[in-house]
Design an enzyme around this catalytic site. Structure first.
Site, short mmCIF file in Angstrom:
data_model
loop_
_atom_site.label_atom_id
_atom_site.label_comp_id
_atom_site.label_asym_id
_atom_site.label_seq_id
_atom_site.Cartn_x
_atom_site.Cartn_y
_atom_site.Cartn_z
N CYS A 76 2.76 3.25 -2.09
CA CYS A 76 2.75 2.68 -0.74
C CYS A 76 1.49 1.83 -0.53
O CYS A 76 0.38 2.29 -0.81
CB CYS A 76 2.80 3.79 0.30
SG CYS A 76 2.57 3.23 2.00
N CYS B 63 -1.07 3.53 1.70
CA CYS B 63 -1.85 4.58 1.04
C CYS B 63 -2.90 3.97 0.13
O CYS B 63 -4.02 4.49 0.01
CB CYS B 63 -0.93 5.50 0.24
SG CYS B 63 0.27 6.39 1.26
#
Length: 246
Positions: free
Chosen positions: A102, A105
């Protein structure tokens, strides 16, 4: 007493429809009312989705719970060990990664890595845990997070009650803002792996000092405050041989 339900005769509906088609203004007014109602419902749904009313509330975790978590190294010869080894001597900062692929992230990982020089100066290690190992996702995450990464197969670092954000995340303004900020920072990613279970960041003191900071994501891309991390880290009291025996 008998209770009955009134049902209109079949002809009533047909008469209602005929009247509306005979008078276009009535038909237009009806469609306009439906449209206004739909817009109002959508606006209400959007408003509610952007409050914290329906967000699952995290339950504070106990140090004993974290200490007993089984983690696994990701090398060629995996070793399973208790999580308390990570912070027993010098404390630790630990990121529970929602999904390594992601881009949100990855942006938070890069944020935490900016603290690495200061953490090294204070003698406090920086670690990450992931909840699954999919393809090369962990390897591809390492350019953003240069600390050691461990596997938490039972997803205990995401508990004790796992919290998820599903499709609501797509209409939260905070998520859109976080996404724009990460995109503007040049981060990109993919959709590999499980990404609905929310992660977080912990600052844990040495020995039995306890959890000094517990940040749980409330939505996708909800980054920890770096100043708060540093403030918590400065409270860590490294274990000495004498204090370890006691």
């Amino acid at each position: 007493m008998r209770v009955g339900i009134w049902l209109p005769e079949p002809g009533v509906f047909s008469h209602f429809a005929i009247c509306h088609f005979k008078d276009p203004s009535l038909f237009a007014m009806g469609m306009w009312s439906i449209g206004v109602g739909a817009v109002g419902a959508a606006a209400l749904a959007l408003l509610l989705a952007n409050t914290d009313i329906f967000l699952s509330k995290p339950r504070k975790v106990a140090l004993e719970y974290l200490e007993d978590i089984d983690l696994k190294t990701l090398g060629k010869e995996p070793r399973t060990f208790k999580a308390k080894e990570l912070w027993e001597k010098n404390g630790a900062v630990i990121m529970a990664v929602r999904r390594p692929g992601c881009f949100l992230c990855r942006a938070e990982a890069a944020d935490l890595m900016s603290l690495k020089p200061k953490l090294d100066e204070l003698g406090v290690p920086l670690y990450a845990v992931v909840k699954e190992q999919v393809k090369r996702e962990v390897e591809d995450f390492q350019p953003y997070f240069k600390g050691e990464i461990f596997l938490d197969e039972k997803k205990k670092f995401y508990g004790p009650e796992r919290r998820k954000m599903m499709l609501m995340g797509l209409i939260r303004l905070g998520v859109w803002y976080n996404s724009f900020r990460a995109w503007k920072g040049g981060f990109s990613g993919n959709l590999e792996g499980e990404g609905f279970i929310l992660g977080g960041v912990f600052v844990i003191g040495s020995g039995k000092q306890g959890i000094l900071l517990e940040h749980r994501e409330k939505e996708f891309g909800d980054r920890v405050n770096l100043l708060s991390v540093l403030e918590a880290v400065k409270k860590i009291k490294p274990q000495t041989p004498a204090s370890g025996k006691s």
